[in-house]
Design a protein around this motif. Sequence first.
Motif, PDB file in Angstrom:
ATOM      1  N   ALA A  80      14.074 -17.983  -7.847  1.00 12.74           N
ATOM      2  CA  ALA A  80      13.023 -18.298  -8.724  1.00 12.74           C
ATOM      3  C   ALA A  80      11.422 -18.094  -7.745  1.00 12.74           C
ATOM      4  CB  ALA A  80      12.882 -19.715  -8.985  1.00 12.74           C
ATOM      5  N   MET A  81      11.559 -17.836  -6.394  1.00 19.15           N
ATOM      6  CA  MET A  81      10.402 -17.663  -5.710  1.00 19.15           C
ATOM      7  C   MET A  81       9.990 -16.221  -5.772  1.00 19.15           C
ATOM      8  SD  MET A  81      11.622 -19.738  -2.070  1.00 19.15           S
ATOM      9  CE  MET A  81      11.987 -21.673  -2.082  1.00 19.15           C
ATOM     10  N   GLY A  82      10.858 -15.470  -6.270  1.00 20.14           N
ATOM     11  CA  GLY A  82      10.649 -13.781  -6.754  1.00 20.14           C
ATOM     12  C   GLY A  82      11.396 -12.964  -5.889  1.00 20.14           C
ATOM     13  N   ALA A  83      12.480 -13.458  -5.180  1.00 19.25           N
ATOM     14  CA  ALA A  83      13.455 -12.288  -4.647  1.00 19.25           C
ATOM     15  C   ALA A  83      14.551 -12.022  -5.680  1.00 19.25           C
ATOM     16  CB  ALA A  83      14.222 -12.892  -3.602  1.00 19.25           C
ATOM     17  N   LYS A  84      14.684 -10.685  -5.852  1.00 24.43           N
ATOM     18  CA  LYS A  84      15.481 -10.296  -6.904  1.00 24.43           C
ATOM     19  C   LYS A  84      16.866 -10.724  -6.726  1.00 24.43           C
ATOM     20  CE  LYS A  84      12.344  -6.349  -8.413  1.00 24.43           C
ATOM     21  NZ  LYS A  84      11.463  -6.505  -7.395  1.00 24.43           N
ATOM     22  N   GLN A  88       0.903  -1.192  -0.126  1.00 22.99           N
ATOM     23  CA  GLN A  88      -0.091   0.000   0.154  1.00 22.99           C
ATOM     24  C   GLN A  88       0.764   1.310   0.021  1.00 22.99           C
ATOM     25  OE1 GLN A  88      -2.741   0.198   3.295  1.00 22.99           O
ATOM     26  NE2 GLN A  88      -3.486   2.274   2.794  1.00 22.99           N
ATOM     27  N   TYR A  89       2.074   1.416   0.633  1.00 19.54           N
ATOM     28  CA  TYR A  89       2.871   2.442   0.960  1.00 19.54           C
ATOM     29  C   TYR A  89       4.099   2.223   0.093  1.00 19.54           C
ATOM     30  CZ  TYR A  89      -0.522   3.210   4.644  1.00 19.54           C
ATOM     31  OH  TYR A  89      -1.688   3.410   5.589  1.00 19.54           O
ATOM     32  N   ASP A  90       4.534   3.409  -0.289  1.00 11.02           N
ATOM     33  CA  ASP A  90       6.024   3.222  -1.034  1.00 11.02           C
ATOM     34  C   ASP A  90       7.253   3.407   0.044  1.00 11.02           C
ATOM     35  OD1 ASP A  90       8.424   3.161  -2.487  1.00 11.02           O
ATOM     36  OD2 ASP A  90       7.612   5.065  -3.644  1.00 11.02           O
ATOM     37  N   PHE A  91       7.867   2.478   0.370  1.00  5.53           N
ATOM     38  CA  PHE A  91       8.957   2.445   1.279  1.00  5.53           C
ATOM     39  C   PHE A  91      10.230   2.244   0.858  1.00  5.53           C
ATOM     40  CE2 PHE A  91       5.724   2.108   5.050  1.00  5.53           C
ATOM     41  CZ  PHE A  91       5.652   3.216   5.206  1.00  5.53           C
ATOM     42  N   GLY A  92      10.138   2.230  -0.594  1.00  7.68           N
ATOM     43  CA  GLY A  92      11.457   1.819  -1.351  1.00  7.68           C
ATOM     44  C   GLY A  92      11.892   0.368  -1.342  1.00  7.68           C
ATOM     45  N   PRO A  93      13.141   0.050  -1.728  1.00  8.62           N
ATOM     46  CA  PRO A  93      13.457  -1.390  -1.802  1.00  8.62           C
ATOM     47  C   PRO A  93      13.201  -2.195  -0.337  1.00  8.62           C
ATOM     48  CG  PRO A  93      15.467  -0.064  -2.165  1.00  8.62           C
ATOM     49  CD  PRO A  93      14.202   0.682  -2.118  1.00  8.62           C
ATOM     50  N   LEU A  94      12.727  -3.511  -0.552  1.00  4.90           N
ATOM     51  CA  LEU A  94      12.613  -4.130   0.621  1.00  4.90           C
ATOM     52  C   LEU A  94      13.706  -5.035   0.643  1.00  4.90           C
ATOM     53  CD1 LEU A  94      11.129  -5.604   3.146  1.00  4.90           C
ATOM     54  CD2 LEU A  94      10.047  -6.896   1.243  1.00  4.90           C
ATOM     55  N   VAL A  95      14.442  -5.182   1.990  1.00  4.80           N
ATOM     56  CA  VAL A  95      15.483  -6.084   2.182  1.00  4.80           C
ATOM     57  C   VAL A  95      14.830  -7.155   3.428  1.00  4.80           C
ATOM     58  CG1 VAL A  95      17.707  -6.611   3.461  1.00  4.80           C
ATOM     59  CG2 VAL A  95      17.241  -4.587   2.048  1.00  4.80           C
ATOM     60  N   THR A 138       5.038 -23.537  11.152  1.00  3.57           N
ATOM     61  CA  THR A 138       4.803 -23.916   9.732  1.00  3.57           C
ATOM     62  C   THR A 138       4.214 -23.245   9.008  1.00  3.57           C
ATOM     63  OG1 THR A 138       5.186 -26.152  10.428  1.00  3.57           O
ATOM     64  CG2 THR A 138       4.302 -25.953   8.157  1.00  3.57           C
ATOM     65  N   ALA A 139       2.796 -22.573   9.395  1.00  2.00           N
ATOM     66  CA  ALA A 139       1.889 -21.801   8.450  1.00  2.00           C
ATOM     67  C   ALA A 139       2.426 -20.512   8.235  1.00  2.00           C
ATOM     68  CB  ALA A 139       0.505 -21.746   9.168  1.00  2.00           C
ATOM     69  N   ALA A 140       3.123 -19.965   9.089  1.00  2.00           N
ATOM     70  CA  ALA A 140       3.961 -18.576   8.707  1.00  2.00           C
ATOM     71  C   ALA A 140       4.761 -18.922   7.903  1.00  2.00           C
ATOM     72  CB  ALA A 140       4.057 -18.300  10.003  1.00  2.00           C
ATOM     73  N   PHE A 141       5.650 -20.199   7.748  1.00  2.00           N
ATOM     74  CA  PHE A 141       6.625 -20.398   6.812  1.00  2.00           C
ATOM     75  C   PHE A 141       6.042 -20.419   5.221  1.00  2.00           C
ATOM     76  CE2 PHE A 141       9.185 -23.728   4.598  1.00  2.00           C
ATOM     77  CZ  PHE A 141      10.236 -23.066   4.423  1.00  2.00           C
ATOM     78  N   GLU A 142       5.108 -20.835   5.103  1.00  3.81           N
ATOM     79  CA  GLU A 142       4.395 -20.984   3.856  1.00  3.81           C
ATOM     80  C   GLU A 142       4.113 -19.664   3.356  1.00  3.81           C
ATOM     81  OE1 GLU A 142       4.305 -23.637   1.977  1.00  3.81           O
ATOM     82  OE2 GLU A 142       5.691 -24.518   3.361  1.00  3.81           O
ATOM     83  N   THR A 143       3.459 -18.774   4.418  1.00  7.26           N
ATOM     84  CA  THR A 143       2.986 -17.539   3.920  1.00  7.26           C
ATOM     85  C   THR A 143       4.238 -16.770   3.656  1.00  7.26           C
ATOM     86  OG1 THR A 143       0.975 -17.757   5.637  1.00  7.26           O
ATOM     87  CG2 THR A 143       1.724 -15.313   4.790  1.00  7.26           C
ATOM     88  N   LEU A 144       5.052 -16.737   4.281  1.00  3.02           N
ATOM     89  CA  LEU A 144       6.284 -15.994   4.213  1.00  3.02           C
ATOM     90  C   LEU A 144       7.046 -16.203   2.609  1.00  3.02           C
ATOM     91  CD1 LEU A 144       8.973 -14.461   5.644  1.00  3.02           C
ATOM     92  CD2 LEU A 144       9.810 -16.718   5.109  1.00  3.02           C
ATOM     93  N   LYS A 145       6.836 -17.719   2.145  1.00  2.00           N
ATOM     94  CA  LYS A 145       7.251 -17.983   0.806  1.00  2.00           C
ATOM     95  C   LYS A 145       6.465 -17.498  -0.352  1.00  2.00           C
ATOM     96  CE  LYS A 145       8.587 -22.154   0.271  1.00  2.00           C
ATOM     97  NZ  LYS A 145       8.671 -23.746   0.048  1.00  2.00           N
ATOM     98  N   PRO A 161       8.119 -12.808  -2.635  1.00  2.71           N
ATOM     99  CA  PRO A 161       7.976 -12.303  -3.914  1.00  2.71           C
ATOM    100  C   PRO A 161       8.304 -10.487  -4.147  1.00  2.71           C
ATOM    101  CG  PRO A 161       6.472 -13.899  -3.741  1.00  2.71           C
ATOM    102  CD  PRO A 161       6.923 -13.634  -2.386  1.00  2.71           C
ATOM    103  N   LEU A 162       8.198 -10.028  -2.940  1.00  2.00           N
ATOM    104  CA  LEU A 162       8.253  -8.480  -2.806  1.00  2.00           C
ATOM    105  C   LEU A 162       9.583  -8.077  -2.443  1.00  2.00           C
ATOM    106  CD1 LEU A 162       4.952  -7.901  -0.774  1.00  2.00           C
ATOM    107  CD2 LEU A 162       5.376  -7.961  -3.161  1.00  2.00           C
ATOM    108  N   ALA A 163      10.589  -9.186  -2.304  1.00  2.00           N
ATOM    109  CA  ALA A 163      12.019  -8.828  -1.740  1.00  2.00           C
ATOM    110  C   ALA A 163      12.839  -8.286  -2.789  1.00  2.00           C
ATOM    111  CB  ALA A 163      12.621  -9.919  -1.059  1.00  2.00           C
ATOM    112  N   THR A 164      13.544  -7.082  -2.677  1.00  2.00           N
ATOM    113  CA  THR A 164      14.618  -6.682  -3.457  1.00  2.00           C
ATOM    114  C   THR A 164      15.860  -7.503  -2.970  1.00  2.00           C
ATOM    115  OG1 THR A 164      13.812  -4.498  -3.426  1.00  2.00           O
ATOM    116  CG2 THR A 164      16.008  -4.648  -3.977  1.00  2.00           C
TER     117      THR A 164
END
Length: 273
Positions: free
Chosen positions: A168-172, A98-105, A121-128, A133-136
């Motif tokens: 391949a999961m989305g992290a650049k 929603q907000y632009d806070f620049g690149p995400l580490v 375990t559930a949180a691990f899957e949500t993280l993936k 996919p949003l990570a710079t």
Amino acid sequence: MANEFPQVLTIAGVDSDGSAGAQADLHSFFMRGTYGTLVLTAAVAGNSYGIHDSMVVPLAFIDHQFADLANDLHIRACKTGMLADSAVINCVVKNITQYDFGPLVLDPVISTKHGNMLLETAAFETLKTALIPLATVITPNFYEAEHLTGMTLDSDARIIAAAHQIQAMGAKNVVLKGRHDDSDQDTVRDYVLLASGEAFWLTGPYFATERKNGTGDTLSAVITAELAKGQEVETAVRIAKQFVDTAIKNAIAVGHKFGPINHWANPLTPPAI
């Protein structure tokens, strides 16, 4: 002029002994000449002997923190730390989209440097599926990379393959940190895979010390600070690696057992204002 000072954000928990989590991030931001801000996600009661209690911040309060920062400050880069559970991760994803806070580490706080799981375990899957996919830049430790990929990283070829799988999961950009829990080793080797496809190994000395709390937080925080100042990813990673090595090498006597690294062993970088 308002907001000319480089501002950065950590989305993380706080450790009561100050050795890791948001405190390590804020120390790092300051030492690299940036103004650090915090969205608090959790609080941990602990000391150098261990963690003894924890609590998660209500989601509505996390939302309010994001909104207040977005309405006033100019965050140029952000990072994550302890996100606790799926609800918190989804809340963070909602806000950083929603907000632009620049690149995400993304410092994926999944397991300790010794392989102990920190995320359900559930949180691990949500993280993936939702956050990676949003990570710079993503900075998993050796065991986190094994958990993310399901691979045993017992060779350079497997480490390289794991980095490509995480990308391949989305992290650049992927910074896959090497093991540093073997008293017989002389060096630590991190593998870096850039968005361009270029890759390289970063080699540093292994320090046989129990004062290593906050190493992962600090590495990702320094990368965040450097990106906020306009550095390229490769330069930011190299600066962070050197910063952490210096902080581990020059230990400070805080606590009795598993103590913090020494951020102040590094020269203070004046802000470019």
